[in-house]
Design a protein around this motif. Structure first.
Motif, PDB file in Angstrom:
ATOM      1  N   THR A  69     -65.571 -35.729  10.735  1.00 41.90           N
ATOM      2  CA  THR A  69     -65.654 -36.317  12.060  1.00 41.90           C
ATOM      3  C   THR A  69     -67.033 -35.864  12.674  1.00 41.90           C
ATOM      4  O   THR A  69     -67.573 -36.417  13.734  1.00 41.90           O
ATOM      5  N   GLU A  82     -65.715 -42.603  10.617  1.00 40.94           N
ATOM      6  CA  GLU A  82     -66.203 -43.929  11.140  1.00 40.94           C
ATOM      7  C   GLU A  82     -66.287 -44.792   9.908  1.00 40.94           C
ATOM      8  O   GLU A  82     -65.923 -46.175  10.124  1.00 40.94           O
ATOM      9  N   ARG A 132     -64.625 -43.181  16.274  1.00 44.27           N
ATOM     10  CA  ARG A 132     -64.672 -41.596  16.258  1.00 44.27           C
ATOM     11  C   ARG A 132     -63.537 -41.032  17.115  1.00 44.27           C
ATOM     12  O   ARG A 132     -63.509 -39.773  16.787  1.00 44.27           O
TER      13      ARG A 132
END
Length: 199
Positions: A69, A82, A132
């Motif tokens: 992340t 993503e 996200r």
């Protein structure tokens, strides 16, 4: 912080496949790309399902990385998470591409080989959200299910299905074969962006 909405992939344009390459053993002439190695591994139509399962397994390994992340990679400056969300949603959305070309799997003209439904997870595509904010492990599971459902659909396609034209566009090269090649390039390209950044 980059707030990335769910998006739909845009095909990369390349020359259409020559008619002499058509048939059940034809290899997809891959799009040319200077940023990933997809062009180095052409594959036959019969291998499409297995190749997608292979890519899904590699993506699932990426998504269990603790840093999935945080790092920003590629031209879009997305995190690996993503990119993984993007691939999951491409798998879900590609059912719609097949439905538009082959007919919806509800008796309205679809061949028997395409008689599958879009996975339940596709309903999330209609709800605004941010990649996200999603959970990496859940995304990995959803990506695996979405890829497997699409791979099974690829496994069922006939030679006639691969050559079917998308009726929405006045172009005689926009076949299931054409769109599938570009779909795989997007899957491979996103993975390449992530793996290059991890070296």
């Amino acid at each position: 912080m980059n707030a990335t909405p769910r998006t739909q992939s845009t095909p990369v344009h390349s020359s259409p496949s020559p008619s002499s390459s058509r048939g059940s053993l034809a290899a997809f002439p891959p799009p040319r790309c200077n940023r990933c190695d997809f062009g180095a591994r052409p594959f036959g139509r019969g291998a499409a399902g297995e190749l997608l399962r292979e890519y899904a397994a590699r993506w699932q390994r990426v998504l269990v990385d603790p840093g999935t992340t945080e790092r920003r990679v590629g031209a879009l400056a997305w995190s690996p998470l993503e990119h993984g969300c993007h691939v999951r949603d491409m798998c879900l959305l590609f059912h719609r591409q097949l439905d538009a070309t082959l007919g919806a799997p509800d008796g309205s003209g679809a061949p028997a080989s395409a008689a599958v439904t879009v996975p339940d997870g596709a309903r999330g595509l209609d709800v605004p959200g941010l990649y996200r904010d999603e959970d990496p492990r859940q995304v990995g599971e959803e990506l695996g299910r979405a890829a497997d459902a699409l791979a099974r659909r690829f496994d069922r396609l006939t030679d006639e299905d691969w050559e079917r034209l998308d009726p929405r566009f006045p172009d005689d090269c926009l076949t299931v074969d054409f769109f599938t090649r570009h779909f795989f390039h997007d899957v491979a390209h996103d993975l390449g962006e992530v793996l290059r950044a991890s070296v």
